[in-house]
Design an enzyme around this catalytic site. Sequence first.
Site, PDB file in Angstrom:
ATOM      1  N   ASP A 114     -22.997 -66.255 120.996  1.00 22.94           N
ATOM      2  CA  ASP A 114     -24.003 -67.301 121.190  1.00 22.94           C
ATOM      3  C   ASP A 114     -25.284 -66.663 121.739  1.00 22.94           C
ATOM      4  O   ASP A 114     -25.818 -65.733 121.139  1.00 22.94           O
ATOM      5  CB  ASP A 114     -23.410 -68.383 122.111  1.00 22.94           C
ATOM      6  CG  ASP A 114     -24.307 -69.577 122.346  1.00 22.94           C
ATOM      7  OD1 ASP A 114     -24.387 -70.448 121.464  1.00 22.94           O
ATOM      8  OD2 ASP A 114     -24.936 -69.645 123.421  1.00 22.94           O
ATOM      9  N   HIS A 296     -17.271 -73.108 117.272  1.00 17.39           N
ATOM     10  CA  HIS A 296     -18.295 -72.264 117.878  1.00 17.39           C
ATOM     11  C   HIS A 296     -17.751 -71.301 118.932  1.00 17.39           C
ATOM     12  O   HIS A 296     -18.271 -70.204 119.096  1.00 17.39           O
ATOM     13  CB  HIS A 296     -19.360 -73.152 118.513  1.00 17.39           C
ATOM     14  CG  HIS A 296     -20.503 -72.396 119.107  1.00 17.39           C
ATOM     15  ND1 HIS A 296     -21.411 -71.705 118.342  1.00 17.39           N
ATOM     16  CD2 HIS A 296     -20.880 -72.206 120.409  1.00 17.39           C
ATOM     17  CE1 HIS A 296     -22.312 -71.130 119.135  1.00 17.39           C
ATOM     18  NE2 HIS A 296     -22.008 -71.408 120.395  1.00 17.39           N
TER      19      HIS A 296
END
Length: 316
Positions: A114, A296
Amino acid sequence: MQSTPTTHFPNPFPAPEQIAVNGVTLEVFQTPQSGTHTPIVLCHGWPEHAYAWRHQIPALAAAGYHVIVPNQRGYGNSDCPKDVTAYDIAVLTGDLAALLDHFGYADAVFVGHDWGANVVWSMAQLHPQRVRKLIALALPYQPRTPMPWIEFMEQIFGPENYFVHFNRQPGVADTVLDENTEAFLRNLFRKDLPATPPAPGMMMMNLATAPAPLGQPVMSEADLAVLANAFRQTGFTSSINWYRNLDRNWHLLADVDPVIHQPALMIYGAQDMIPPAENLQELVPNVTEVSLNCGHWIQQELPAETTKAILDWLGE
């Protein structure tokens, strides 16, 4: 050195050390160092913590790596400067370069998830000689846009996009997240989410005030408590300030070589909202791309598969 609250981790996890680098003190977790170990630096994303790498650390250490896992500035028991510009990409990558200096390493393998992936991509541009190889999870390399990032995103996604909202309405989202810390994190860290159209409003504020989470939890209640306790201590402003430097970063990277020359591994989550990059090899010519069947939070959703992908690639 500074005194910090003691964090109790539910899983075996390295003890924290406070290390002064680049004008701040970072909370750093590491495995034992020996003369034969290759350094590998694991960089968390938002809103995370070094603890996000708990599943990978033992296997990487067993494979012979000196594993170094910082809570980056603004997180955990690391320093949280007040100045927004204390979180630009030159400073964030400078912290990692200084961390290598502290341990006496010329270079390292860098792994980022991320926002941590964004820092690692930028590390390869701003400190190319310090990056032996790089591994990015979830966020592919982002080529520089024709106009500053926030202006570009506002035109495409509108004012309620959370990147834009963080910048255009400073303090608003911070307050909502601070007031609903545990609910926000519980509602955000989910997997196997049902396919639903995006709701109106700002996504992160919606998650903080949602009555119930969707999908399945990514982590146990004990693991979630580590994250919630960390953000109750720091608040969210210091970590959100990373987003408030996106336009500043756009200017800082104006004259930097846009091509990533180091060997790179890109790991996608097939269910992630972030799509695979088109033509990634044009700007990252030495990249290998892997997709795992998850969302994610890749290294926490599929820890064994993620670790295997990393070690297999490093061993090639």
